[in-house]
Structure formats: C-alpha cells, structure tokens
Design an enzyme around this catalytic site. Structure first.
Site, PDB file in Angstrom:
ATOM      1  N   GLU A  81      -4.536   8.665  10.053  1.00 58.06           N
ATOM      2  CA  GLU A  81      -3.110   8.504  10.338  1.00 58.06           C
ATOM      3  C   GLU A  81      -2.639   9.375  11.498  1.00 58.06           C
ATOM      4  O   GLU A  81      -1.563   9.145  12.045  1.00 58.06           O
ATOM      5  CB  GLU A  81      -2.300   8.779   9.078  1.00 58.06           C
ATOM      6  CG  GLU A  81      -2.530   7.724   7.999  1.00 58.06           C
ATOM      7  CD  GLU A  81      -1.515   7.772   6.886  1.00 58.06           C
ATOM      8  OE1 GLU A  81      -0.699   8.723   6.857  1.00 58.06           O
ATOM      9  OE2 GLU A  81      -1.532   6.856   6.047  1.00 58.06           O
TER      10      GLU A  81
ATOM     11  N   CYS B 123      -4.589  -1.188  -1.980  1.00 57.61           N
ATOM     12  CA  CYS B 123      -4.624   0.260  -2.187  1.00 57.61           C
ATOM     13  C   CYS B 123      -5.620   0.533  -3.303  1.00 57.61           C
ATOM     14  O   CYS B 123      -5.451   0.038  -4.425  1.00 57.61           O
ATOM     15  CB  CYS B 123      -3.235   0.758  -2.569  1.00 57.61           C
ATOM     16  SG  CYS B 123      -3.150   2.505  -3.028  1.00 57.61           S
TER      17      CYS B 123
ATOM     18  N   HIS C   9      -7.956   2.783   4.539  1.00 54.06           N
ATOM     19  CA  HIS C   9      -7.943   3.544   5.792  1.00 54.06           C
ATOM     20  C   HIS C   9      -9.346   3.622   6.405  1.00 54.06           C
ATOM     21  O   HIS C   9      -9.492   3.705   7.626  1.00 54.06           O
ATOM     22  CB  HIS C   9      -7.468   4.978   5.551  1.00 54.06           C
ATOM     23  CG  HIS C   9      -5.995   5.145   5.415  1.00 54.06           C
ATOM     24  ND1 HIS C   9      -5.292   4.687   4.329  1.00 54.06           N
ATOM     25  CD2 HIS C   9      -5.086   5.747   6.222  1.00 54.06           C
ATOM     26  CE1 HIS C   9      -4.012   4.998   4.475  1.00 54.06           C
ATOM     27  NE2 HIS C   9      -3.860   5.636   5.619  1.00 54.06           N
TER      28      HIS C   9
ATOM     29  N   CYS D 222     -11.159   2.884   0.273  1.00 52.33           N
ATOM     30  CA  CYS D 222      -9.789   3.115   0.716  1.00 52.33           C
ATOM     31  C   CYS D 222      -9.594   2.313   1.988  1.00 52.33           C
ATOM     32  O   CYS D 222     -10.478   2.305   2.862  1.00 52.33           O
ATOM     33  CB  CYS D 222      -9.545   4.600   0.970  1.00 52.33           C
ATOM     34  SG  CYS D 222      -7.946   4.992   1.734  1.00 52.33           S
TER      35      CYS D 222
ATOM     36  N   ASP E  41       0.866  -1.178   0.000  1.00 47.80           N
ATOM     37  CA  ASP E  41       0.000   0.000   0.000  1.00 47.80           C
ATOM     38  C   ASP E  41       0.899   1.222   0.000  1.00 47.80           C
ATOM     39  O   ASP E  41       2.113   1.119   0.229  1.00 47.80           O
ATOM     40  CB  ASP E  41      -0.907  -0.013   1.233  1.00 47.80           C
ATOM     41  CG  ASP E  41      -1.949   1.098   1.222  1.00 47.80           C
ATOM     42  OD1 ASP E  41      -2.279   1.605   0.131  1.00 47.80           O
ATOM     43  OD2 ASP E  41      -2.424   1.483   2.307  1.00 47.80           O
ATOM     44  N   SER E  42       0.312   2.368  -0.231  1.00 42.51           N
ATOM     45  CA  SER E  42       1.094   3.600  -0.220  1.00 42.51           C
ATOM     46  C   SER E  42       1.528   3.990   1.185  1.00 42.51           C
ATOM     47  O   SER E  42       2.428   4.813   1.346  1.00 42.51           O
ATOM     48  CB  SER E  42       0.278   4.751  -0.838  1.00 42.51           C
ATOM     49  OG  SER E  42      -0.905   4.965  -0.094  1.00 42.51           O
TER      50      SER E  42
END
Length: 287
Positions: free
Chosen positions: A168, A90, A204, A202, A27-28
């Site tokens: 994050e 991702c 996240h 996503c 993932d990024s």
C-alpha cells in the site's frame, strides 16, 4: 454450507436478481482490486461495484466479533446497490465470517475454497504453503479446507503482516531491497519445507508476486486467490444464468470509507490500468 467461504448460495425468496445487475466486491482496503482486475479480464461486460473499508483496514489484526460486524456492514452496503452476487475478496473475512453467506439473498463466495481447489490441483508433492494475514492463519481456514479436499496434503503456513503496508506504500518494484529482504525473511521456512505450491492468501500479495517467486524459486507454483475467486465467480454466474448480456464494456463504481485521494493514488497499481474516475466516500456505519 461451506465453512471456508467457497459455497455459493442461490436465489432466495424476496430478492429479485437480474443478469444486468452488478457484481459486488468488498475488501478491508484496496487489496480486493486484484480480484476486480481478474473479473474485468474474465467478464468484461459485467458492471462491478467495489467497496474498500479503508477507514478500518486492516481487518487482519481485529477480533472475530469485530470482523463479523464490519463484514455485515460491508455486505449491507453492497446489497443496497442491488448487486446480483457478493464476493468477499478478503482472506480474513473469508476465513472468519464466511458463514454469513448462508443468510444472504444473493450468491456469495469468499476466496478460500476456490483458492484451495486450485492449489490441490497444482501440487505434485502434496506440500502446500500458505501466506496470509495473522488472522487468516490463526483461523486455520486454509489448512482445514486443504485437508478436507485431500487428507494427505501437508500444509505449511506463514503470516506475512508487513506485506500489506509495503504494497500500500508502493514498495512493489521487483528490485526493491526492503520488500525483497522482508520476503526472504518470511519465506525461508516455507522454502526449506520443500513446498511446490504457495497460496497467496491475501489479495495484496499478487502485486509483489515477482518478489515472492524470487524468494521461493521458479519451481514453486504461486496460486493467486484473486484470480481463482474470479474464475469461480464467473462459473457460478454462468451456472445460475446471471451473466450480463450485451456487447458493451461493463462499468466500475468504487466506494471507500476514508480518503478518496489515498485510494485513488494506489488503485491504478492494483487494477493494472487507470481508474478513469474517482471513488466515492460513504459512511459505512450507516449500514
């Protein structure tokens, strides 16, 4: 080949895969750890190698050419670890660079097709919402795949760029006023559109699923892209007879391209448990 990134590519000449080789996930940044969490639950005996490209995150606001270059380097690193499968955990890569899976020597999947299949199965009124990064929304990958699976599906899309930095930076408590306000702002249009199913496009986003669900209402089913991709990967490995044998718990190896400390601090949130050991930093430009 599946342009949306859900197709798995079989064994290729020149590559020896074994069931005891690890699964590769990239993932990024840290979001793909939600997919690792689901893989751990579904396939507890598998070894997993995770790479988070933390020095170049997020991918969502990069050009297509840049995303392709980054994704190739990420894949090359995982191949150097002798993985038996690669998962692009991702949404941005799955949407923009999924076609690269056709040339890989191991099975490959993104998150788009597994997630869309689950959403089509879940919807009752054929009105599906998609939230993701701007790059994923702009690619139209979820809309195209949903319409390919069921032409009568109505798709309503909303980019949610602030969700990633909020997660994050640990603004994840269900009562957090900032994240709740952002969610209400982003999701009001989708709620007004009457969607009964919402794709968290996503990896996240599942971390704040309680906040998203509160903004959308209990009548809306949330589709977790990380979980659906893990389910798809497990089925693929079983079909290709690549599931790990043996009764011992699988091992995890974590790699990043930037600060190890920064990654370690938030990885526990995504994994739902302690990492138990520190990540390693690599120079991804070497790949």
């Amino acid at each position: 080949a599946d342009p949306a990134g859900g197709q798995a590519y079989g064994k290729r000449s020149g590559c020896v895969m074994a069931s005891n080789h690890p699964i590769g996930v990239f993932d990024s940044g840290v979001g793909g750890l939600t997919a690792v969490k689901e893989l751990r639950a579904l396939l507890p005996h598998e070894d997993i190698v995770y790479f988070g490209d933390t020095s170049r995150a997020p991918y969502g606001n990069r050009s297509r050419d840049t995303i392709l270059r980054y994704a190739r380097q990420d894949v090359n690193f995982l191949l150097s670890q002798k993985v038996k499968m690669i998962i692009a955990a991702c949404g941005t890569v799955s949407s923009v660079a999924a076609s690269m899976g056709q040339s890989l020597p191991v099975p490959f999947t993104g998150v788009v097709t597994p997630t869309c299949r689950a959403a089509v199965k879940a919807t009752k009124n054929k009105r599906i919402g998609v939230i993701a990064t701007a790059a994923t929304i702009d690619s139209g990958s979820y809309r195209k795949e949903l319409n390919a699976l069921h032409p009568e599906i109505q798709v309503f899309e909303q980019p949610c760029p602030l969700f990633v930095p909020l997660v994050e930076n640990a603004f994840i408590d269900p009562g957090d006023q900032v994240t709740n306000l952002v969610a209400q702002r982003y999701l009001s249009g989708l709620r007004g559109a009457g969607v009964d199913t919402l794709i968290l496009g996503c990896t996240h986003y599942p971390i704040i699923s309680a906040i998203i669900s509160k903004a959308m209402g209990d009548q809306v089913t949330l589709i977790d892209s990380g979980r659906e991709t893990a389910v798809y990967a497990a089925r693929l490995l079983k079909d290709q007879q690549l599931l790990a044998s043996g009764g011992q718990e699988g091992r995890n190896a974590f790699y990043v391209s930037d600060s190890v400390d920064g990654f370690n601090q938030i990885a526990d949130i995504f994994l739902g448990r302690e990492m138990n050991h520190s990540a390693c930093r690599i120079n991804i430009e070497e790949y």
